[in-house]
Design a protein around this motif. Structure first.
Motif, PDB file in Angstrom:
ATOM      1  N   GLN A   1      18.831  32.362  65.061  1.00 54.80           N
ATOM      2  CA  GLN A   1      18.240  31.650  63.929  1.00 54.80           C
ATOM      3  C   GLN A   1      17.154  30.695  64.436  1.00 54.80           C
TER       4      GLN A   1
ATOM      5  N   GLY B   1      23.532  33.619  62.183  1.00 54.54           N
ATOM      6  CA  GLY B   1      23.324  34.124  60.825  1.00 54.54           C
ATOM      7  C   GLY B   1      24.574  34.815  60.280  1.00 54.54           C
ATOM      8  N   PRO B   2      24.446  35.513  59.154  1.00 55.87           N
ATOM      9  CA  PRO B   2      25.623  36.015  58.435  1.00 55.87           C
ATOM     10  C   PRO B   2      26.221  37.326  58.946  1.00 55.87           C
ATOM     11  N   SER B   3      25.525  38.044  59.838  1.00 52.93           N
ATOM     12  CA  SER B   3      25.990  39.379  60.232  1.00 52.93           C
ATOM     13  C   SER B   3      27.222  39.338  61.132  1.00 52.93           C
ATOM     14  N   LYS B   4      28.338  39.874  60.637  1.00 55.65           N
ATOM     15  CA  LYS B   4      29.585  39.873  61.417  1.00 55.65           C
ATOM     16  C   LYS B   4      29.458  40.748  62.668  1.00 55.65           C
TER      17      LYS B   4
ATOM     18  N   GLN C   1      33.451  30.247  63.406  1.00 56.41           N
ATOM     19  CA  GLN C   1      32.756  30.613  62.167  1.00 56.41           C
ATOM     20  C   GLN C   1      31.595  29.659  61.880  1.00 56.41           C
ATOM     21  N   LYS C   2      31.814  28.377  62.117  1.00 59.82           N
ATOM     22  CA  LYS C   2      30.750  27.383  61.908  1.00 59.82           C
ATOM     23  C   LYS C   2      29.592  27.636  62.878  1.00 59.82           C
TER      24      LYS C   2
ATOM     25  N   TRP D   1      28.219  38.589  65.309  1.00 54.12           N
ATOM     26  CA  TRP D   1      29.290  37.693  65.760  1.00 54.12           C
ATOM     27  C   TRP D   1      30.182  38.394  66.789  1.00 54.12           C
TER      28      TRP D   1
ATOM     29  N   THR E   1      27.817  31.213  62.236  1.00 52.58           N
ATOM     30  CA  THR E   1      27.015  31.215  61.012  1.00 52.58           C
ATOM     31  C   THR E   1      25.664  30.546  61.258  1.00 52.58           C
ATOM     32  N   ASN E   2      25.708  29.383  61.917  1.00 56.00           N
ATOM     33  CA  ASN E   2      24.482  28.620  62.151  1.00 56.00           C
ATOM     34  C   ASN E   2      23.595  29.214  63.240  1.00 56.00           C
TER      35      ASN E   2
END
Length: 284
Positions: A114, A196-199, A188-189, A202, A192-193
């Motif tokens: 990000q 981004g949102p893509s699992k 998760q925090k 992650w 996400t930051n």
């Protein structure tokens, strides 16, 4: 800017020296500090294997060196300890210091995608920049013989870096690692930051997800976890990692230590076991 490391402190310990260095990191875009513990050398031409330590949330390069007592066993085994910092500092990104579990002191040993957090590239710093810097500036280090370990967020870093770079590290161990970050609030925090949102993105930084994709892990993965650790059941989830290892036929030894918490008192109690674990792998 000068990227060559300059020594900023030196203290003798167990016949060797804790030395702290500062350098400019092109990867992170800021000045960084790191510690090296050099054991006593048997001869001027002797080359030492290296063992990287990654620290936990809110830590710097200093916590491990000051509190773990790892130098005693490292001195005996003839292993160099390398302790980098846990995130970029001094970039003054808005919100970087709003909480202790994200931003400064909480780099999570990943490469952020990000834009706002684009300097948070601790994965590249630990895996690429730092080993190159060490091999170019410290001829007494045999950086091709390396292992890695860490605590909490740094335990997460050590496990994921090892699993993604089996050719670069001989062994891994961890104290109270964040073993399944995609399923805990800290992870998760951060993810996400930073990512981004893509699992799917992650999972590239989740040891429990990664272990199913690896082949030929030869050295047993050693994990020590205190059963009195207040973060055990909601943040750390080592049992999830152990299950994934069993399914993937990856050798793991998860030791639940009765009564111990998340602190350096726990780390100092079992640190010698970890140094010896890595010494065996590094000397093969």
């Amino acid at each position: 800017m000068e990227s060559k490391p300059s020594e900023i402190s030196s203290s003798k310990m167990f016949g060797g020296y804790n030395k702290r260095y500062k350098h400019f990191s092109p990867t992170l875009g800021c000045s960084m500090t790191f510690y090296i513990y050099f054991p006593p050398s048997p001869s001027p031409s002797h080359k030492f294997p290296v063992l990287y330590w990654l620290s936990g949330l809110s830590c710097t390069d200093e916590n491990f060196i000051a509190k773990s007592g790892a130098q005693r066993a490292a001195s005996t085994e003839g292993i160099v300890l390398i302790a980098p910092d846990t995130s970029p500092r001094g970039l003054n990104v808005e919100g970087e210091a709003d909480s202790w579990d994200f931003g400064v002191g909480a780099g999570f040993f990943l490469n952020a995608t990000q834009e706002k957090w684009k300097n948070w590239r601790m994965y590249d710093y630990v895996v690429k920049e730092l080993p190159k810097l060490l091999s170019e500036n410290f001829p007494q280090l045999e950086t091709s013989k390396a292992s890695i370990f860490g605590h909490s967020m740094g335990g997460h870093g050590a496990l994921t870096i090892y699993l993604k770079n089996l050719d670069k590290y001989k062994s891994v161990s961890a104290f109270s690692p964040v073993a399944n970050p995609i399923n805990c609030p800290w992870g998760q925090k951060a993810f996400t930051n930073y990512l981004g949102p893509s699992k799917a993105d992650w999972e590239e930084y989740d040891a429990t997800s990664l272990v199913s994709k690896v082949r030929d892990v030869s050295a047993t993965i050693l994990i020590d976890q205190g059963d009195g650790d207040k973060f055990l059941h909601d943040q750390l989830l080592p049992n999830k990692f152990e299950e994934a290892c069993r399914s993937a036929n990856v050798p793991v030894l998860l030791r639940l230590q009765p009564g111990y918490d998340h602190s350096y008192f726990f780390i100092a109690t079992f640190i010698d076991d970890h140094i010896h674990h890595h010494a065996r792998a590094l000397k093969l």
